[in-house]
Design a protein around this motif. Structure first.
Motif, PDB file in Angstrom:
ATOM      1  N   SER A 187       0.821  -1.216   0.000  1.00 35.40           N
ATOM      2  CA  SER A 187       0.000   0.000   0.000  1.00 35.40           C
ATOM      3  C   SER A 187       0.850   1.258   0.000  1.00 35.40           C
ATOM      4  N   GLN A 188       2.133   1.120   0.171  1.00 35.59           N
ATOM      5  CA  GLN A 188       3.072   2.243   0.087  1.00 35.59           C
ATOM      6  C   GLN A 188       2.629   3.419   0.958  1.00 35.59           C
ATOM      7  N   PRO A 189       2.707   3.270   2.253  1.00 34.76           N
ATOM      8  CA  PRO A 189       2.262   4.354   3.140  1.00 34.76           C
ATOM      9  C   PRO A 189       3.126   5.602   2.966  1.00 34.76           C
ATOM     10  N   ARG A 190       2.484   6.715   3.057  1.00 32.93           N
ATOM     11  CA  ARG A 190       3.172   7.996   2.950  1.00 32.93           C
ATOM     12  C   ARG A 190       2.655   8.904   4.049  1.00 32.93           C
ATOM     13  N   TRP A 191       3.518   9.771   4.506  1.00 33.25           N
ATOM     14  CA  TRP A 191       3.149  10.708   5.562  1.00 33.25           C
ATOM     15  C   TRP A 191       3.006  12.089   4.944  1.00 33.25           C
ATOM     16  N   THR A 192       1.825  12.641   5.118  1.00 33.50           N
ATOM     17  CA  THR A 192       1.555  13.950   4.548  1.00 33.50           C
ATOM     18  C   THR A 192       2.328  15.018   5.317  1.00 33.50           C
ATOM     19  N   ARG A 193       2.975  15.900   4.551  1.00 36.43           N
ATOM     20  CA  ARG A 193       3.730  16.972   5.201  1.00 36.43           C
ATOM     21  C   ARG A 193       2.754  17.949   5.839  1.00 36.43           C
ATOM     22  N   PRO A 194       2.976  18.354   7.082  1.00 40.54           N
ATOM     23  CA  PRO A 194       1.986  19.193   7.777  1.00 40.54           C
ATOM     24  C   PRO A 194       1.814  20.559   7.120  1.00 40.54           C
ATOM     25  N   GLU A 195       2.812  21.043   6.424  1.00 41.90           N
ATOM     26  CA  GLU A 195       2.710  22.371   5.835  1.00 41.90           C
ATOM     27  C   GLU A 195       2.185  22.325   4.394  1.00 41.90           C
ATOM     28  N   SER A 196       1.863  21.146   3.914  1.00 42.71           N
ATOM     29  CA  SER A 196       1.517  21.014   2.494  1.00 42.71           C
ATOM     30  C   SER A 196       0.136  21.613   2.193  1.00 42.71           C
ATOM     31  N   VAL A 197       0.058  22.260   1.051  1.00 41.74           N
ATOM     32  CA  VAL A 197      -1.198  22.845   0.578  1.00 41.74           C
ATOM     33  C   VAL A 197      -1.346  22.469  -0.893  1.00 41.74           C
ATOM     34  N   GLN A 198      -2.512  22.007  -1.254  1.00 43.96           N
ATOM     35  CA  GLN A 198      -2.762  21.718  -2.659  1.00 43.96           C
ATOM     36  C   GLN A 198      -3.912  22.600  -3.141  1.00 43.96           C
ATOM     37  N   SER A 199      -3.790  23.040  -4.372  1.00 43.44           N
ATOM     38  CA  SER A 199      -4.826  23.870  -4.970  1.00 43.44           C
ATOM     39  C   SER A 199      -5.551  23.033  -6.023  1.00 43.44           C
ATOM     40  N   ILE A 200      -6.834  22.923  -5.851  1.00 43.62           N
ATOM     41  CA  ILE A 200      -7.625  22.103  -6.774  1.00 43.62           C
ATOM     42  C   ILE A 200      -8.759  22.964  -7.327  1.00 43.62           C
ATOM     43  N   ALA A 215      -2.146  18.305   3.534  1.00 45.75           N
ATOM     44  CA  ALA A 215      -2.669  18.717   4.832  1.00 45.75           C
ATOM     45  C   ALA A 215      -3.810  19.719   4.669  1.00 45.75           C
ATOM     46  N   ARG A 216      -3.678  20.608   3.709  1.00 40.92           N
ATOM     47  CA  ARG A 216      -4.739  21.594   3.447  1.00 40.92           C
ATOM     48  C   ARG A 216      -5.026  21.600   1.958  1.00 40.92           C
ATOM     49  N   SER A 217      -6.267  21.865   1.643  1.00 41.49           N
ATOM     50  CA  SER A 217      -6.661  21.929   0.239  1.00 41.49           C
ATOM     51  C   SER A 217      -7.416  23.227  -0.005  1.00 41.49           C
ATOM     52  N   GLU A 218      -7.012  23.897  -1.050  1.00 47.04           N
ATOM     53  CA  GLU A 218      -7.738  25.091  -1.469  1.00 47.04           C
ATOM     54  C   GLU A 218      -8.634  24.700  -2.637  1.00 47.04           C
ATOM     55  N   TRP A 219      -9.912  24.836  -2.426  1.00 47.94           N
ATOM     56  CA  TRP A 219     -10.879  24.400  -3.433  1.00 47.94           C
ATOM     57  C   TRP A 219     -11.416  25.609  -4.193  1.00 47.94           C
ATOM     58  N   ARG A 220     -11.516  25.448  -5.478  1.00 45.14           N
ATOM     59  CA  ARG A 220     -12.250  26.420  -6.295  1.00 45.14           C
ATOM     60  C   ARG A 220     -13.150  25.608  -7.218  1.00 45.14           C
ATOM     61  N   ILE A 221     -14.423  25.937  -7.167  1.00 44.80           N
ATOM     62  CA  ILE A 221     -15.372  25.247  -8.035  1.00 44.80           C
ATOM     63  C   ILE A 221     -16.000  26.269  -8.956  1.00 44.80           C
ATOM     64  N   MET A 222     -15.824  26.045 -10.227  1.00 42.02           N
ATOM     65  CA  MET A 222     -16.353  26.975 -11.225  1.00 42.02           C
ATOM     66  C   MET A 222     -16.982  26.160 -12.351  1.00 42.02           C
ATOM     67  N   THR A 223     -17.652  26.868 -13.224  1.00 38.91           N
ATOM     68  CA  THR A 223     -18.260  26.193 -14.365  1.00 38.91           C
ATOM     69  C   THR A 223     -17.530  26.607 -15.629  1.00 38.91           C
ATOM     70  N   SER A 224     -17.870  25.951 -16.714  1.00 42.78           N
ATOM     71  CA  SER A 224     -17.205  26.277 -17.975  1.00 42.78           C
ATOM     72  C   SER A 224     -17.753  27.556 -18.585  1.00 42.78           C
ATOM     73  N   ASP A 225     -18.728  28.167 -17.923  1.00 42.43           N
ATOM     74  CA  ASP A 225     -19.217  29.472 -18.362  1.00 42.43           C
ATOM     75  C   ASP A 225     -18.265  30.524 -17.816  1.00 42.43           C
ATOM     76  N   PRO A 226     -17.443  31.110 -18.658  1.00 42.59           N
ATOM     77  CA  PRO A 226     -16.409  32.015 -18.128  1.00 42.59           C
ATOM     78  C   PRO A 226     -17.007  33.207 -17.396  1.00 42.59           C
ATOM     79  N   GLY A 227     -18.224  33.572 -17.734  1.00 42.18           N
ATOM     80  CA  GLY A 227     -18.817  34.740 -17.099  1.00 42.18           C
ATOM     81  C   GLY A 227     -19.513  34.436 -15.787  1.00 42.18           C
ATOM     82  N   ALA A 228     -19.684  33.172 -15.470  1.00 41.53           N
ATOM     83  CA  ALA A 228     -20.426  32.820 -14.260  1.00 41.53           C
ATOM     84  C   ALA A 228     -19.523  32.939 -13.035  1.00 41.53           C
ATOM     85  N   PRO A 229     -20.096  33.327 -11.903  1.00 40.42           N
ATOM     86  CA  PRO A 229     -19.288  33.401 -10.676  1.00 40.42           C
ATOM     87  C   PRO A 229     -18.899  31.993 -10.215  1.00 40.42           C
TER      88      PRO A 229
END
Lengths: 299, 580
Positions: free
Chosen positions: B78-91, B124-138
């Motif tokens: 299963s290849q265990p891995r330890w997440t770095r506490p300062e890690s941030v991913q942007s999705i 450790a932290r994730s920054e989420w942005r959810i948008m649509t393919s409508d470029p003008g939509a919020p």
């Protein structure tokens, strides 16, 4: 359902020759121990139980009519004025009953079978060298085969015409010579009270020696895991998972079994020696059999 | 530091634990062994019986070695891995806004949320942005709260026609940054993922039947008929039920409609006299947006014209042009015309009204190569075959736009400004091939249409959803009042500044625009993008495990004690072999 025991396993003539050769070599170093008592039998070289014509003084007694006047102790007559007979120990040729256990447990493993016939050959060689009169018989359960002495000198001993029978040897079916040295070569691996057999062997003023060949595999088995253990004589099987604990229990039972034989032999003044099968014949005889006085070195 | 697994599928190997126990429960096949001392075992209990499949479990060292080996093997695989506490991913999640996504709404929510939960463990932290393919939509969500991000997906209402997601994906790529992840959620996954984005396909091929369009046309009796076209994309025939509602009347009883697969079926129905609007409804299927079709009885703007300034001979060609132009009619004698046809022979027509002016003087120029400018009036029209002379004496004024050149001399000029629109043709139509050249006629019709659109006049017509509305409003007028009546939901009224761009709503319905008490527009908002309602090519595509692994690898480090676990595994295997 027990298996039908196979026919009696018997060495090939070539193997017999090798066993006889080894036995002769062993008999050159060791011999059966006949020194410890007086024997009965025909005239020979060993002190007998009665009076005879040897040079060994045994006793005095009053002269009786018919006594040989040559044995009157004239010196005693001079001192006492009575005819006193001087008695000497007789010298006899001891009788030996060599009994081979031909149960399948003795003949099924080639190593053990070789040791059986090797010991038998040694006893015959040694008896011949000592001037004793051996008589060899084979027994399996209640089946007895008396070997023809004339044929034992050859390299191919005749095969008894019976299949091995399960169970301990029933000695009551065996004719024993009175006052003979009775040598039983058997692994003693049967569930029977040892005292019964030893007592029966020692009847008729017999002198008993037990030579018990054994395999290291029997003493220290290498069993491991789940086994279907099959009795080589009866064919009865038993499923057994063998772990170290069970092996320890087995070894205790094995030791206890031969302790009972030793105790029975001690009680009936029989000699008991275990003979390992793996070393050479002379080496194996030099161990327990030598220490227990069943064999001795030539002077 | 959180523990995660680069290969969580390996955790299935834990099933080896019960498997090992089961194996140890099983009766091991006994190996036959002939012995001479069986009677010595008689005093010991027999361990197992012949024929039994199961036996009691033995607490043996071998069992524990096997169990330990399974655990260690699972741990290593299963290849265990330890997440770095300062890690941030942007999705950044880009949801396809094409209308066909509505057919897979549940799949979209379920699978997107599932992937989001899986991805959330990669850092450790994730920054989420959810948008649509409508470029003008919020954006639907922006933040670090996974629960809020998951909930925000509910707000996704895909209503667009077929469109290019590239601008939205490019924007998402910028937002995600070089290390971030852009996830494109669509029911029609492309063969190759878009640059810089990963694809989550949530669709599956499905049948769909619906409206592809509707028009209202005059019937021979002088009334109006609605003519609707329907298309069933799927396997085999399907029977749907059509319901018609006219104005505020109760809906008519549904009537069955049989639609063959892959063919457009046209249905027609007569409208009662005086009808203004109506709605056609099919019973709902997987995709609802094409199951309704609102319409209004069209009332186009009418452009009036005058040929009075032309001689009899000069009228022939303009009459032919206007005869085939839609929504035009001659102006009444006492009313001003929206368009005046004039002929001029001087250097300039010198007129101040809206009109089409063509040259009628002497031909003096030299024909040159005819080239059209890039302008909506002449775009994509082939002026090259034009044969004729131009008027070399014409001088352009400031604000004039030359639409077509003949060599270096203007051939067609558009003059706009000061409340007028004039199309100046610097050639004699009756000469050369102008009367037979399609580009000439089409340019004139485009000009007429432009004049008509710019006319301040009530109009009733249909628009596509989100279509730009070009509403002619007099200068200086007050705010527009707009009433939007969707087919589902409550009507909505709002005001709109007259100069600002105006678009049709996203959802089918009706739109009324008034200024003060003056009605300007009655419109039916229709969804007619048939490509966007085609579900036959929908497909699913799982997010590659590689994506999560890359995110995880970027934000974590491997288990340090792996060599130790490996050594222990070897020892456990060795022990299991030795302790039989």
């Amino acid at each position: 359902m027990p298996k039908t025991p196979p026919q009696l396993d018997w060495p090939e003539p070539e193997r017999f020759r090798e066993l006889r050769r080894d036995a002769r070599a062993a008999a050159g170093h060791l011999r059966l121990c006949l020194q410890q008592r007086n024997w009965r039998g025909a005239i020979g070289n060993w002190s007998g139980a009665g009076t005879g014509s040897s040079i060994d003084f045994q006793d005095h007694r009053p002269y009786l009519p018919g006594d040989d006047p040559r044995y009157i102790d004239w010196a005693a007559y001079a001192r006492s004025g009575s005819y006193i007979m001087k008695l000497y120990r007789e010298e006899v040729s001891p009788a030996i009953d060599l009994i081979l256990d031909l149960s399948r447990s003795m003949t099924w493993e080639p190593v053990k079978r070789d040791r059986l016939f090797g010991l038998a050959a040694f006893c015959l060689e040694s008896a011949a060298a000592l001037g004793a009169r051996p008589r060899m018989s084979g027994i399996s359960g209640g089946k007895v085969h008396m070997f023809d002495p004339a044929l034992l000198a050859g390299n191919a001993w005749p095969v008894p015409e019976f299949a091995p029978v399960e169970g301990p040897p029933r000695l009551e079916a065996l004719p024993l010579q009175s006052g003979a040295l009775r040598i039983l070569i058997s692994d003693l691996l049967y569930d029977q009270a040892p005292a019964d057999l030893v007592r029966h062997l020692s009847t008729g003023k017999g002198r008993v020696a037990l030579l018990a060949p054994f395999l290291q595999q029997e003493a220290e088995p290498d069993w491991r895991g789940n086994l279907e253990l099959i009795d080589c004589e009866t064919g009865v099987s038993r499923r057994q998972r063998v772990d170290p604990a069970l092996l320890a229990n087995y070894r205790q039972a094995y030791d206890r079994h031969f302790d009972q034989w030793r105790e029975a032999c001690r009680r009936y003044n029989a000699r008991f020696a275990r003979v390992p099968c793996e070393p050479s014949l002379v080496d194996s005889l030099g161990l327990d059999a030598f220490q227990k006085g069943v064999v001795e070195a030539w002077a | 530091m959180g523990l995660s697994f680069a290969n969580p599928a390996a955790l299935w190997a834990l099933l080896g634990l019960p498997a090992v126990l089961l194996i140890h429960f099983l009766q091991v096949k006994a190996r036959p062994r002939e012995i001479s001392t069986l009677f010595l075992l008689d005093m010991l209990p027999e361990e197992s019986r012949r024929g039994a499949v199961l036996t009691r479990l033995r607490n043996s060292a071998q069992l524990w070695c096997h169990l330990l080996a399974v655990l260690l093997l699972t741990l290593l695989l299963s290849q265990p891995r330890w997440t770095r506490p300062e890690s941030v991913q942007s999705i950044v999640i880009v949801l396809d806004d094409t209308a066909n996504m509505a057919a897979f709404r549940e799949e979209t929510l379920t699978q997107t949320r599932s992937e989001m939960r899986r991805l959330s463990g990669a850092a450790a932290r994730s920054e989420w942005r959810i948008m649509t393919s409508d470029p003008g939509a919020p954006h639907l969500y922006s933040g670090e709260d996974l629960s809020a991000a998951l909930a925000a997906l509910d707000a996704h209402r895909p209503l667009l026609g077929l469109h290019d997601p590239a601008p939205a994906l490019a924007r998402a790529r910028e937002l995600a940054g070089p290390e971030g992840l852009v996830l494109w959620v669509t029911a029609h996954p492309p063969e190759a993922p878009p640059a810089g984005a990963e694809v989550l396909g949530i669709g599956a091929p499905a049948d769909n039947a619906g409206f592809t369009g509707l028009r209202v046309e005059r019937n021979p009796e002088g009334g109006h008929d609605w003519v609707a076209s329907l298309l069933h994309r799927g396997e085999g025939e399907v029977t749907r039920h059509l319901q018609v509602q006219i104005d505020e009347q109760p809906p008519r009883a549904p009537s069955p409609v049989t639609l063959p697969p892959g063919k457009v079926v046209t249905l027609r129905g007569e409208l009662p006299g005086g009808s203004r609007r109506g709605v056609l409804r099919l019973d709902s299927d997987r995709l609802e947006i094409d199951d309704v079709m609102p319409f209004v009885v069209p009332q186009p703007k009418i452009l009036t014209y005058s040929l009075n300034e032309l001689s009899e001979a000069q009228r022939e060609w303009p009459e032919r042009v206007m005869a085939v132009a839609p929504h035009v009619r001659p102006a009444a004698a006492d009313a001003p015309a929206g368009l005046v046809w004039r002929a001029f022979s001087g250097d300039d027509p010198h007129a101040e009204d809206n009109g089409i002016f063509f040259y009628a003087g002497e031909e003096r120029g030299t024909p040159g190569t005819v080239i059209a400018e890039d302008h909506p009036l002449v775009r994509d029209l082939s002026w090259g075959p034009f044969l004729g002379f131009t008027h070399p004496g014409f001088t352009t004024r400031p604000g004039d736009r030359v639409l077509v050149w003949s060599g270096d001399t203007p051939l067609v000029v558009l003059r706009e400004g000061a409340g007028r629109r004039q199309l100046i043709l610097l050639f004699r139509p009756e000469r050369g091939n102008a009367e037979r050249l399609p580009a000439v006629l089409l340019t004139l019709h485009r000009f007429l249409e432009r004049l008509r659109e710019a006319q301040v006049q009530y109009e009733a017509r249909a628009f596509d959803a989100r279509e730009r509305l070009h509403l002619a409003v007099p200068a200086g007028a007050g705010e527009l009042r707009i009433r939007h009546t969707p087919l589902q939901g409550e009507p909505r009224e709002f005001t709109h500044p007259p100069g600002a761009p105006l678009y049709a709503p996203e959802t089918p319905g009706f739109l009324e625009i008034t200024r003060g008490d003056t009605p300007l527009l009655d419109a039916a908002i229709q969804f007619t993008d048939t490509a966007a309602t085609d579900l036959s090519q929908a497909d699913s595509q799982a997010l590659p495990e590689r994506v999560r692994l890359e995110q995880q690898e970027r934000n974590s480090h491997a288990e340090m004690l792996t060599p130790l676990w490996f050594a222990l595994l070897l020892l456990a295997l060795l022990g299991g072999w030795l302790w039989k």
